[in-house]
Structures are given as C-alpha cells and as structure tokens.
Scaffold this motif. Sequence first.
Motif, PDB file in Angstrom:
ATOM      1  N   LEU A  78       0.474  -1.794   0.138  1.00 13.22           N
ATOM      2  CA  LEU A  78      -0.341  -0.099   0.194  1.00 13.22           C
ATOM      3  C   LEU A  78       0.760   1.334  -0.146  1.00 13.22           C
ATOM      4  O   LEU A  78       0.340   2.165  -0.164  1.00 13.22           O
ATOM      5  CB  LEU A  78      -0.986  -0.295   1.166  1.00 13.22           C
ATOM      6  N   ARG A  79       2.361   1.170  -0.048  1.00 10.09           N
ATOM      7  CA  ARG A  79       3.203   2.298   0.403  1.00 10.09           C
ATOM      8  C   ARG A  79       2.395   3.593   1.049  1.00 10.09           C
ATOM      9  O   ARG A  79       2.095   4.422   1.178  1.00 10.09           O
ATOM     10  CB  ARG A  79       2.823   3.156  -1.118  1.00 10.09           C
ATOM     11  N   LEU A  80       2.068   3.054   2.809  1.00  8.47           N
ATOM     12  CA  LEU A  80       1.711   3.824   3.218  1.00  8.47           C
ATOM     13  C   LEU A  80       2.497   5.065   3.759  1.00  8.47           C
ATOM     14  O   LEU A  80       3.704   4.951   4.097  1.00  8.47           O
ATOM     15  CB  LEU A  80       1.004   2.764   4.812  1.00  8.47           C
ATOM     16  N   PRO A  81       1.602   6.412   4.428  1.00  8.21           N
ATOM     17  CA  PRO A  81       2.522   7.518   5.068  1.00  8.21           C
ATOM     18  C   PRO A  81       3.162   6.461   5.857  1.00  8.21           C
ATOM     19  O   PRO A  81       3.162   5.762   6.809  1.00  8.21           O
ATOM     20  CB  PRO A  81       1.877   8.153   5.114  1.00  8.21           C
ATOM     21  N   PRO A  82       4.900   7.797   6.939  1.00  2.00           N
ATOM     22  CA  PRO A  82       5.048   7.132   8.144  1.00  2.00           C
ATOM     23  C   PRO A  82       3.576   6.578   9.276  1.00  2.00           C
ATOM     24  O   PRO A  82       2.470   7.378   8.435  1.00  2.00           O
ATOM     25  CB  PRO A  82       6.212   8.491   8.365  1.00  2.00           C
ATOM     26  N   ALA A  83       3.858   5.450   9.439  1.00  2.87           N
ATOM     27  CA  ALA A  83       2.215   5.553  11.014  1.00  2.87           C
ATOM     28  C   ALA A  83       2.141   6.831  11.717  1.00  2.87           C
ATOM     29  O   ALA A  83       3.721   7.054  12.864  1.00  2.87           O
ATOM     30  CB  ALA A  83       2.848   4.380  11.575  1.00  2.87           C
ATOM     31  N   THR A  84       1.400   7.247  12.714  1.00  7.05           N
ATOM     32  CA  THR A  84       1.018   7.818  13.185  1.00  7.05           C
ATOM     33  C   THR A  84       0.121   7.410  14.126  1.00  7.05           C
ATOM     34  O   THR A  84      -0.054   6.421  14.116  1.00  7.05           O
ATOM     35  CB  THR A  84       0.337   9.053  13.416  1.00  7.05           C
TER      36      THR A  84
END
Length: 468
Positions: A78-84
């Motif tokens: 999914l090429r997620l952005p950095p987790a928060t």
Amino acid sequence: MLRFVPVLLIRRRSSPPPSIRHHLPLLLSPLRHLDTLAPPALPLPRYPSAKDAYFAVVHHIAGIVRRDFYLERTLGRLRLPPATPDLVFRVLRAAAPSAPLPALRFFAWARSSSHSYRPSAAEFDALILPLARHRHWSQMWSVAADMRSLSLPLLPSTFASVIDAYGQAALPDLAVDVFNRLPKFDCPQTTAIYNALLSALCRVGNFHGAYALIRRMARKQVPPDRQTFSTLVDAWCAAGKLREAQDFLEEMNRRGFKPPVRGRDLLIDGLVNAGYLEAAKEMVRRMTKEGVLPDVTTFNSLLEAVCKSGEIDFCVGLLQDASELGLCPDISTYKILIPAVSKLGKIEEAFRLFYCAVEDGNKPFPSLYAAIIKALCRAGRFSDAFGLFKDMKVKGHPPNRPVYTMLVKMCVRGGRFVEAANYLVEMTEMGLVPMPQSFDSVVDGLKHCGKHELAKRMEQLEVSIRGY
C-alpha cells in the motif's frame, strides 16, 4: 474496494493529522491496482473531504488486518506514509476486539516500518484488553512488559477490565496473579482493581479470599466505594449468607453510601425463602420510607409469603404505599392479593383490586373472577355472583372447567340446585366435561328438593357424555 465510513462514528479528531492528509493521494492511488484486495470492478468512490478519505483508509486497513493472512505483505504494497499514533490507534480499536493476534502483528509492523513512530499508551491499552478477553495471556504480559520498557503508564482501568475478564472466565487464580504483578509495572492497585478482583473471587464462591481482600483494603488504606459493597451484598445473597449481606448493607448506610436496590432485592428474596418474614418486611418498610422501590418480582415473592402467613392487611397496605411511590404492580401481584382478600370475605377490597388490575391494562384471567365469585357465594350473594359470572363471559373471558366446577359446587352448597344443573348443561355445550362428583351432588340435591324430572335429565346427560 474502499467503502465510505460515516464520520459520526469517529469523534476523537475533526480532521486527519497533517502528515496523513499530505500523503492521502499517494495512499489511495495504489488501491486501484492492488491484486490482493477486492477486484476493482467499480470505480473508487468520491470522498467529500480529506477527513472522509482518512477514515475510509482506517476502515480499509482494519479490514486487511482482520482478514488478510499475509497482512504485512499487503500493507507493504500500500506504500503507506509513516505511521502515526492516531492512525495506529484507530486501526487497533477497530480490529483488536475480534482479531487481537492479527492486530498485534499490525502493531509490530507499524513500529518496524517507521522509525519515526513512537507508540503512545492508547495503542497498548487498545491491545491489552482484547488479548485478555481472548485468553492470550502470554501475549498480553509481553505487551505490558513492552509498555513498561517504554516508560508508558499502565492504566488501572485497563487492568481492572483484565481482572474482570479472568473472573468471567472462572479463572480467579490468574486474576490474583494479575493483581499481584501490578506493582512491578508501576500500576497502582486502585479501588476499581480491588472491586474487579473481589467480583472474580465472589463469582467462584471464594468468600474466604474475599474477606482477606477486604482486610487488605483496610491495611493499604484503599477506600471502598459503593461498588465494593454492592458486589459483596450480591454475592452473599446469592450464596444464602443473609446475615453477612445484612451486615454489609448496614455498613453501607454507616458510610453514607446508598445501598443498591438489586442487593436489597436479593436479600429480601433470601429472607423470604429462608422464612425470615419479619426481617424481610422490615427491609421493605425501610426501603419505602427511603423512597426506594423493590423490584416487582421481589415484591410479589414477599407478598405471597406474607399472605400465606395470614397478614393480608399488611400486604394491602404495603401495596398501597409502594404504588404511591411509583411501583407498577403486574398481574402476578393481583393474582396473589385478590384470592387472599376474597378468602377473608373482603369482597369490596377484592373488587377494588380487581378494577385496579383492569385499569393498569391487565387482562383478568378466570381464576381472578373465580376468587370473587366464590366469596360472593359464601356471603350468600348469589345474584351478584351470577351477574359477575355473566359479565366475565360477555367481556371475552371464557370460563374454564375449574371455574364451572367451583360455581356448581357453591350453588349446591347454597341450595341452588336448579342453577347448578343449568351450569352443568352450559359446560357440556361449551365442550367441557363435568366431573362425576358434580353430577352426583346436583342429582342428589334435585331429588332432595323434589325436582325428579330435572334430576332424571341430568342422569341422562351424564350417560350420554360418558357412554355408560
């Protein structure tokens, strides 16, 4: 395919974090061509705002966590952005209750995939309770230890729920183990935690341990609250330990806590079943003076026991007091009281209760009519009894065999043999078979008063019914 998740279900933030909002186009674009997800047969929905898109992503990731066996590989694509912390918490809250172990895998993946992500206590709390409820004890303690290593505070409310989960699973030893290990995790043993362990011990009948826990609360100067006493009262009542339950109710009063209605209901039931009617009556009197109403089922059980002891006037007065406080008697209440007052010959009071039952919306059944009809016959008021019996049929309450049998018997006792014969004929026309004793008493009475022709017809009727 992504699905729209209503915004009203999420209340923690009004909009997604800036880092997620910045990456939303990148996050959503690969979902069109991901082979492991649902086939993109339909176009992706249009989202009215970035906030809606963010919540849709949370919902979709939670679905992957719950259902995808290779969730780490799928999430990597999914090429997620950095987790928060916000994104991880929302996913864990959605997935962990039904799939705690996959949620734990997602949590580990989120921590390893982004070096900038620092988990907060909320994510750990979202994992600990689901792991406990699914009895994944070793994983739960591993998460707790990891939480401690990060110097994050363990919430007492979370571990109170964990202890309660052990208690519901009938594992009090493990509940005690959780309780004893909390100081090692710098988690205070609060009143809520004591209450949870107390409930776990009482649930399995370990009252010796419950007493020891109460003494420990006193030594550690942990103040008990209303829930502490409520748990004890309920448990002792359920176990039949009425004296202990009364002692704790008195202790609640002394400490200024309002005693629980359920606990007092259980105590009243226990006192009634044990035959301690005076104590039960005193308990109900005290409750009504305080403006507290017992449960109607408990009230009915007390009424039934006291009526059997002959204190009908007390029961009538108690019902009146309770009704003024707002108690809504049910049909069982009237089923107890109407026959009781009728048997004493208090016909006017029986009629008053009868009409109260009708006004409350209850449909009287034959036995309520029968009690008053029998009382009228005993008082020699046969015309009133016959009128009430007719009214019963007119208002759609067809009499059954016991009511007819009772009326025939009372007519015979009062020398009303012709009326008794008529009711026997009416019974047969309704398809009800009279008892042989009814025919015998009516025939004998008719012969005694010179009604031989009618007596002969009754004998023929009996033969035609029985065939001999």
